[in-house]
Design an enzyme around this catalytic site. Structure first.
Site, mmCIF file in Angstrom:
data_model
loop_
_atom_site.group_PDB
_atom_site.id
_atom_site.type_symbol
_atom_site.label_atom_id
_atom_site.label_comp_id
_atom_site.label_asym_id
_atom_site.label_seq_id
_atom_site.Cartn_x
_atom_site.Cartn_y
_atom_site.Cartn_z
ATOM 1 N N ASP B 89 0.860 -1.174 0.000
ATOM 2 C CA ASP B 89 0.000 0.000 0.000
ATOM 3 C C ASP B 89 0.909 1.240 0.000
ATOM 4 O OD1 ASP B 89 -2.223 1.549 -0.005
ATOM 5 O OD2 ASP B 89 -2.937 0.991 1.980
ATOM 6 N N ASP B 124 -3.827 7.120 -3.847
ATOM 7 C CA ASP B 124 -5.204 7.500 -4.159
ATOM 8 C C ASP B 124 -5.842 8.156 -2.941
ATOM 9 O OD1 ASP B 124 -5.164 5.014 -2.769
ATOM 10 O OD2 ASP B 124 -7.264 4.704 -3.303
ATOM 11 N N ALA B 193 -11.768 2.295 0.293
ATOM 12 C CA ALA B 193 -12.544 3.014 1.315
ATOM 13 C C ALA B 193 -13.836 2.302 1.693
ATOM 14 C CB ALA B 193 -12.826 4.440 0.843
ATOM 15 N N CYS B 276 -13.582 -24.727 16.955
ATOM 16 C CA CYS B 276 -12.587 -24.753 15.886
ATOM 17 C C CYS B 276 -11.639 -25.924 16.142
ATOM 18 C CB CYS B 276 -11.833 -23.424 15.905
ATOM 19 S SG CYS B 276 -10.434 -23.366 14.778
ATOM 20 N N CYS B 278 -8.384 -25.887 14.716
ATOM 21 C CA CYS B 278 -7.063 -25.469 14.256
ATOM 22 C C CYS B 278 -6.005 -25.856 15.294
ATOM 23 C CB CYS B 278 -7.043 -23.966 13.967
ATOM 24 S SG CYS B 278 -6.790 -22.933 15.430
ATOM 25 N N CYS B 281 -6.488 -24.252 18.671
ATOM 26 C CA CYS B 281 -7.679 -24.666 19.422
ATOM 27 C C CYS B 281 -7.618 -26.135 19.833
ATOM 28 C CB CYS B 281 -8.939 -24.367 18.609
ATOM 29 S SG CYS B 281 -9.135 -22.590 18.322
#
Lengths: 489, 489
Positions: B89, B124, B193, B276, B278, B281
């Site tokens: 960015d 921008d 945005a 979860c 994962c 977890c």
């Protein structure tokens, strides 16, 4: 009777603690089915997945010399190398498949006690859903006789005794059976012979079976939905009051190369990506899983991980008080599940009696949300609401509140409720700006009821454009109601 | 222009391959945001989670001597110790927060090229959603000028150049901006945005922004929904044609002790169970996670695992052709998401142009399913259907088929379709027995249209009880239509 303590509730679902000889089990939970002959995953590993109790089949053990002798000598727990609670089935499943078994009710009850089962099951008769009423009744009567016999054989304080509720898809039989068994007194109530319903996606019928049987039981009795192990339906079944599940699915599906998710089932060969983060899915790509030499075992492990994951999701939802939102989401996994959700709304009056009156924020999820217990409860509460004078009912903020004696808010699916309840459950609900037809219908019917019950008052209804509905006209023609049309924009 | 190859499609969603200087990225995917100063999880670990491309901020690097010098000397990839594609960015975010930045568009474009960014972003102007039309237009014009300048500075063949589409919530501006940028030609089109919309749950407005901007672009252009990283909205945004996402959420939410799921967000202190599987977890209970000294890091890891898990689910759904079913399920996570789903149905005509004409079985999920592209497509196809003679339209099987010249089936939400299409997509849909009002409405409107377009034929409609709807009367009063009332049972 067993010790079953309910600590939290949501709809008819609950968090409970069931005390067994080998320890306390927190429900709802699922019991992995252990085949005494072939163990895809060892019982000793089951706790890692989240299992708190296992289920195996005493009849298979009974029939095989080697297993029977070890079980009688060292006990069931040594046989399986598992020190937690174990439930055993009785051969009823074999009876339903082969039409006969080589054991009597008395023998299998005795055997289960001698090997140290935590929860034993009599030799009941699992009646297929599509038999005649007479056949279902006949089977049920035999089941009840056998259960009474079993009750006489098992002394209290040792093995818990399950009393399976039968009755096919006949709602009155299921309720009657539950009531009769309740009078005898069992420690756990399995709802039997529901597998054929699930296999043919008859989830709406399953809702009828569960709700009918539940109505015949003491609300605090622990319920086992026998044969139910697909996580897709856990939320629904728990919300209807089921506490225990058992899964052979984790292994059977794996054998067929099927990969379970809470949203449904994939054939592993159709998977390009693994939509899961369990240890199996993090260690393999879809391609690797398909080609693995131990694919069946890996799938069984994955299936078991997601099964317990969904049960944790369900339990968390009960804690949070948003189980019904989870049900509405899960029931979008298949149109037959959506039918089951719609069927469940027919039992809202019963659910309303079980449901806590204040929970997490009510989330509107679709037309079925309009028939939730909370909405029905408000309909009943309307009867106790007394309103006089000039009443403003408004669907949006205005500056005219002070011109009226009473100000009410209008929010579908509830209808009109006093302004001072706006921040109170369930009226603080998160809803959609453009309500579904069914949500508006109930909101207007409730408003018409309010007007009819308080005919002395005069009402001015400021409506919104997105709230157009045929019933607005019915409201408008009432003598003491003025509908102010939506602002045009 | 960039090489972006689309291999599979569903709704406006697609699987694509975006070629960058450091490798090919399969989309849709999410880019973990790397803070050059603080790294909760190291870039070198990101591939383990499933990351194919990272995003960081060139302005932060530019502003800090130590980082800038290393980046200029060794390159961005060495700075982050990551050898795959990296997007950067430009400082636009800082511009939107602080009102100014200490760099020009030209400088930051030059810097991004020199450090070896794979996808660079010009400076921008991210316009806040709630500014006036004039302000939005003014900002947009400056953005377009700067992007044209950037386009002139970046030679083709090296760094890909992003062309952010602005225009606040003004649909015409978003479309105009997209069209102008399209004429200039960029490699990736971020929709900018949108974070304020997501922060305030304005998902319906987000749908408008995405759909409007998409309409101004070439359909095959890759789209980045800038700032979107919550897995709850991936399915929706992908179905609308977004390909790239970025997540700072995984780390920011973790800092706030928030635990992400595809169904929403939990505060970790409210978790009793971890829904979860994962690695985090499975290694911790909810209690352990809460109390862990490295709770923030553990949460960031969990958040990232579930973020990629959901992206795999979305990709699998595109492969299977049931992305819209996933969208309908996920949009039940929050009523604001359900509003977004309803908003999306307003773009069905556009979606219909993108959508493959044959997919996996159509699953009816609720009133919004009645407005899916497939249903709209059938409405258009009706115009090409010529019917003569006596027509039986039946909602259930009868033995009277042979008495008619033509037999049509009736299934909501479609309406009446020729019998020989019954097993063809989408008419082989799985639907519910008791349709929602909206599904019946569309089915009857389509049937009325069919009758009106073929006025010479005579129609007999065998209806079902659960298909009652006010429009049946409208059908019944047509001269050449006979409605046979439902069998009473």
């Amino acid at each position: 009777m067993s010790q079953f303590d309910i600590t939290h509730k949501d709809a008819a679902g609950r968090i409970g603690k069931l005390t067994t000889p080998h320890g306390v089990v927190e429900t709802p939970t699922v019991m992995p089915v252990i085949n005494p002959n072939i163990q895809t995953i060892k019982p000793s590993e089951m706790k890692e997945f989240g299992a708190e109790i296992l289920i195996t089949n005493s009849y298979i053990i009974y029939r095989k010399d080697e297993l029977r002798e070890k079980a009688l000598k060292d006990g069931l727990h040594a046989l399986l190398d598992y020190d937690g609670p174990i439930m055993t089935d009785s051969g009823s499943f074999q009876l339903s498949v082969y039409g006969e078994v080589e054991v009597t009710n008395e023998e299998i009850i005795d055997f289960q006690q001698r090997i140290g089962t935590d929860i034993g099951v009599p030799l009941d008769i699992p009646t297929h859903p599509d038999v005649t009423y007479e056949k279902a009744k006949e089977d049920m009567d035999i089941t009840i006789e056998r259960l009474k016999e079993a009750r006489g054989l098992v002394k209290e304080g040792g093995m818990l005794l399950a009393g399976p509720v039968q009755g096919a898809t006949y709602k009155d039989l299921r309720e009657e059976c539950a009531r009769e068994l309740s009078d005898v007194g069992f420690d756990v109530y399995p709802f039997g012979a529901v597998v054929p319903l699930m296999e043919s996606y008859r989830y709406a019928d399953l809702v009828d079976v569960i709700a009918s049987a539940k109505k015949g039981l003491d609300p605090v009795a622990p319920v086992h939905l026998f044969g139910a192990g697909h996580p897709m339906m856990f939320a629904l079944a728990v919300a209807l009051g089921c506490d225990l599940f058992d899964s052979a699915a984790y292994a059977l599906y794996a054998k067929d190369r099927r990969y379970i998710t809470a949203r449904g089932t994939y054939h592993v060969d159709k998977l390009k990506h693994l939509p899961c983060s369990c240890p199996v899915c993090m260690a393999h790509t879809a391609e690797e899983l398909k080609k693995a030499h131990n694919c069946t075992e890996l799938l069984a492990r994955h299936n078991l991980y997601v099964t317990f994951e969904e049960m944790r999701e369900v339990k968390q939802s009960i804690w949070e008080g948003n189980l019904l939102e989870l049900v509405e989401q899960r029931c979008r996994s298949h149109p037959r599940m959506l039918e089951a959700l719609k069927q469940m709304t027919n039992y809202s009056s019963w659910l309303e009696e079980c449901d806590p009156s204040s929970k997490s924020t009510f989330f509107y999820c679709g037309p079925e949300s309009a028939k939730r217990p909370e909405v029905l409860r408000f309909n009943k509460q309307l009867e106790r609401l007394t309103i006089k004078g000039s009443v403003l009912i408004r669907a949006y903020p205005t500056k005219k509140d002070k011109e009226y004696d009473t100000v009410m808010m209008f929010k579908p699916p509830f209808g009109s409720y006093p302004q001072d309840l706006a921040e109170v459950y369930p009226f603080n609900a998160e809803v959609v700006r453009t309500p579904d037809y069914e949500a508006l219908e109930i909101a207007y019917k409730n408003t018409i009821k309010l007007v009819e019950m308080n005919p002395e008052a005069t009402y001015t209804f400021f409506m919104k454009e997105s709230f157009e509905h045929p019933l607005v006209e019915k409201l408008d023609v009432m003598d003491n109601v003025t509908v102010v049309p939506p602002k045009s924009n």
